[in-house]
Write an enzyme that holds these catalytic residues in place. Structure first.
Site, PDB file in Angstrom:
ATOM      1  CE  LYS A  40      -3.495   2.821   0.546  1.00  0.00           C
ATOM      2  NZ  LYS A  40      -4.440   3.149  -0.515  1.00  0.00           N
ATOM      3  CE  LYS A  83      -2.788   7.657   6.680  1.00  0.00           C
ATOM      4  NZ  LYS A  83      -3.532   6.455   6.431  1.00  0.00           N
TER       5      LYS A  83
HETATM    6  P1  NAD Z   1     -12.204   9.088   7.538  1.00  0.00           P
HETATM    7  O1  NAD Z   1     -11.470  10.044   8.382  1.00  0.00           O
HETATM    8  O2  NAD Z   1     -13.264   9.550   6.595  1.00  0.00           O
HETATM    9  O3  NAD Z   1     -12.878   7.948   8.458  1.00  0.00           O
HETATM   10  C1  NAD Z   1     -12.264   7.356   9.564  1.00  0.00           C
HETATM   11  C2  NAD Z   1     -13.349   7.059  10.585  1.00  0.00           C
HETATM   12  O4  NAD Z   1     -12.783   6.293  11.659  1.00  0.00           O
HETATM   13  C3  NAD Z   1     -13.973   8.323  11.203  1.00  0.00           C
HETATM   14  O5  NAD Z   1     -15.357   8.326  10.919  1.00  0.00           O
HETATM   15  C4  NAD Z   1     -13.682   8.184  12.702  1.00  0.00           C
HETATM   16  O6  NAD Z   1     -14.752   8.629  13.518  1.00  0.00           O
HETATM   17  C5  NAD Z   1     -13.473   6.693  12.843  1.00  0.00           C
HETATM   18  N1  NAD Z   1     -12.645   6.277  13.980  1.00  0.00           N
HETATM   19  C6  NAD Z   1     -11.396   6.666  14.314  1.00  0.00           C
HETATM   20  N2  NAD Z   1     -10.988   6.030  15.424  1.00  0.00           N
HETATM   21  C7  NAD Z   1     -11.993   5.208  15.798  1.00  0.00           C
HETATM   22  C8  NAD Z   1     -12.191   4.311  16.886  1.00  0.00           C
HETATM   23  N3  NAD Z   1     -11.244   4.104  17.814  1.00  0.00           N
HETATM   24  N4  NAD Z   1     -13.377   3.671  16.975  1.00  0.00           N
HETATM   25  C9  NAD Z   1     -14.355   3.875  16.046  1.00  0.00           C
HETATM   26  N5  NAD Z   1     -14.220   4.710  15.013  1.00  0.00           N
HETATM   27  C10 NAD Z   1     -13.050   5.374  14.880  1.00  0.00           C
HETATM   28  O7  NAD Z   1     -11.063   8.277   6.746  1.00  0.00           O
HETATM   29  P2  NAD Z   1     -11.229   7.412   5.397  1.00  0.00           P
HETATM   30  O8  NAD Z   1     -11.006   8.293   4.231  1.00  0.00           O
HETATM   31  O9  NAD Z   1     -12.436   6.562   5.499  1.00  0.00           O
HETATM   32  O10 NAD Z   1      -9.908   6.496   5.531  1.00  0.00           O
HETATM   33  C11 NAD Z   1      -9.821   5.405   6.428  1.00  0.00           C
HETATM   34  C12 NAD Z   1      -8.528   4.670   6.142  1.00  0.00           C
HETATM   35  O11 NAD Z   1      -8.552   4.194   4.781  1.00  0.00           O
HETATM   36  C13 NAD Z   1      -7.270   5.552   6.267  1.00  0.00           C
HETATM   37  O12 NAD Z   1      -6.208   4.807   6.800  1.00  0.00           O
HETATM   38  C14 NAD Z   1      -6.991   5.942   4.825  1.00  0.00           C
HETATM   39  O13 NAD Z   1      -5.615   6.252   4.622  1.00  0.00           O
HETATM   40  C15 NAD Z   1      -7.425   4.697   4.074  1.00  0.00           C
HETATM   41  N6  NAD Z   1      -7.853   4.905   2.679  1.00  0.00           N
HETATM   42  C16 NAD Z   1      -8.679   5.941   2.341  1.00  0.00           C
HETATM   43  C17 NAD Z   1      -9.057   6.110   1.010  1.00  0.00           C
HETATM   44  C18 NAD Z   1      -9.932   7.273   0.578  1.00  0.00           C
HETATM   45  O14 NAD Z   1     -10.015   7.524  -0.645  1.00  0.00           O
HETATM   46  N7  NAD Z   1     -10.600   7.970   1.464  1.00  0.00           N
HETATM   47  C19 NAD Z   1      -8.618   5.205   0.029  1.00  0.00           C
HETATM   48  C20 NAD Z   1      -7.827   4.134   0.417  1.00  0.00           C
HETATM   49  C21 NAD Z   1      -7.443   3.993   1.750  1.00  0.00           C
END
Ligand code: NAD
Length: 296
Positions: free
Chosen positions: A174, A242
Site C-alpha cells: 500500500k 501520513k
Molecule cells: P475518515 O477520516 O473519513 O474515516 C475514519 C473514521 O474512523 C472516522 O469516521 C472516525 O470517527 C473513525 N474512527 C477513528 N478512530 C476510531 C475508533 N477508535 N473507533 C471507532 N471509530 C473510529 O477516513 P477514510 O477516508 O475513510 O480512511 C480510512 C482509512 O482508509 C485511512 O487509513 C486511509 O488512509 C485509508 N484509505 C482511504 C481512502 C480514501 O479515498 N478515502 C482510500 C484508500 C485507503
C-alpha cells in the site's frame, strides 16, 4: 452468496461506511461503530446494527474489520482496554483495512496472535468511488490460510484481493501504491497547468491523453474535478501526508532512494501546512499553480 458472517465494522468514515453497507447488502450481519454517531445511524438505516461501543460491536462477531485513519487509531481500536482484543470472541478473524505503518501492522498482528486471534492487514486502493462501487484493490498480509478464509468477504468489497506476503506486507505494498498515486496526481496537475497556459481545450486534451500510455485511473477519476478545481475529498491531503511519511520512512529503512516521491511528499506536506489538509489529494494542483503564478 457465501456463508453469512457476523461482522463488527469499526470506523465508518468516507471508506468504512460504504464498505460496511456493501457487506450488509451481500447478506452479512454487520454491527457498526464510529467515533461520531451519524454514520452509525446511516448504516442502521441500511440494515446494519448500531453499536454503542467497540465492545458492543464485537459481541457475537466472528469477524472484526477496522477502517480508521492512522497507526495510533488502529492501536487504540485494537489494543486499548475498551478495544477489540479485550472484548472480541475467542479466535475471531481481525482484519485491519486502514493504511498504517508496516511495523505497526506487524506489532498489532503479533499482539493479536498472542491472544488467539487470526489477524490480517488488508489496506485498500480505489478511493471512495471504489468503496461505493465495491471495486477496491485489496493488498493482504498475513497467513495464507487466513487470507483464503477471508477472501469471499474481500470479494464483496473489491475486485482484486491479492495475498502479498506475511503480516505487514499488505501495508508495504500500500505504501508503494501511495507513492505511485501521489506522483501520478502531481504530473497530471503539471500537465493540466501546462495545457491551460497554452490555451488548449483541456477536456479534449485529457480525454486523448487518457487513451494512451499517459492514461491512468487518476485521470479517469479526478481529471474533470481537477479541471473544475473541485477539491471535495475523496482522499484527504492529511491522510496522504501520513502515507508519504510512511513510504519515505520505509524507503530510508530499506536503504533505497525515492527522490521523486520525496519531492512530492514535500508538496503534500506544504499543502497541509497551508491549512488544506481537508481537501482532496488532487489539490496538489494548487501547489503547481502557486509555483507558476506571477506576483503583483
Ligand atoms: P475518515 O477520516 O473519513 O474515516 C475514519 C473514521 O474512523 C472516522 O469516521 C472516525 O470517527 C473513525 N474512527 C477513528 N478512530 C476510531 C475508533 N477508535 N473507533 C471507532 N471509530 C473510529 O477516513 P477514510 O477516508 O475513510 O480512511 C480510512 C482509512 O482508509 C485511512 O487509513 C486511509 O488512509 C485509508 N484509505 C482511504 C481512502 C480514501 O479515498 N478515502 C482510500 C484508500 C485507503
Amino acid at each position: 452468496m457465501t456463508q453469512a458472517r457476523s461482522i463488527a465494522f469499526i470506523g465508518l468514515g468516507i471508506m468504512g461506511l460504504p464498505m460496511a453497507t456493501n457487506l450488509v447488502r451481500a447478506g452479512h450481519r454487520v454491527s457498526g461503530y464510529n467515533l461520531t454517531p451519524e454514520p452509525i445511524q446511516k448504516l442502521a438505516a441500511e440494515g446494519g446494527r448500531a453499536a454503542t461501543s467497540i465492545a458492543d460491536a464485537v459481541r457475537g462477531a466472528d469477524t472484526v474489520i477496522t477502517m480508521v485513519p492512522d497507526s495510533p487509531d488502529v492501536e487504540a481500536a485494537l489494543l486499548a482496554e475498551d478495544g477489540v482484543y479485550a472484548h472480541a470472541e475467542p479466535g475471531a478473524l481481525v482484519i485491519d483495512m486502514s493504511t498504517i505503518r508496516p511495523d505497526v501492522a506487524r506489532a498489532v498482528a503479533a499482539a493479536g496472535h498472542e491472544k488467539g486471534f487470526r489477524v490480517l492487514d488488508a489496506p485498500v486502493s480505489g478511493g471512495e468511488a471504489g468503496a461505493i462501487e465495491a471495486k477496491l484493490s485489496i493488498m493482504v498480509g498475513g497467513d495464507p490460510e487466513v487470507f483464503a478464509e477471508a477472501e469471499p468477504l474481500f470479494r464483496v468489497l473489491g475486485t482484486t484481493p491479492v495475498h502479498v506476503g506475511p503480516s505487514g506486507a499488505g501495508q508495504t505494498v500500500k505504501a508503494a501504491n501511495q507513492l505511485i498515486v501521489a506522483g501520478n496526481i502531481q504530473l497530471v496537475a503539471e500537465a493540466l497547468v501546462f495545457l491551460e497556459a497554452h490555451g488548449v481545450d483541456t477536456e479534449a486534451g485529457l480525454k486523448v491523453l487518457n487513451g494512451g500510455l499517459a492514461g491512468s485511473t487518476v485521470l479517469t477519476r479526478k481529471g474533470d474535478a481537477m479541471r473544475a478545481r473541485g477539491f471535495e475529498p475523496g482522499f484527504r491531503i492529511a491522510l496522504h501526508d501520513k502515507d508519504m511519511k510512511i513510504v519515505t520512512t520505509a524507503a530510508r529503512e530499506a536503504g533505497v532512494a525515492i527522490p521523486l516521491g520525496a519531492l512530492v511528499a514535500q508538496f503534500v506536506g506544504a499543502l497541509k501546512a497551508q491549512g488544506h489538509g481537508g481537501l482532496d489529494h488532487s489539490a496538489l494542483l494548487k501547489i503547481v499553480e502557486q509555483l507558476s503564478t506571477k506576483e503583483g
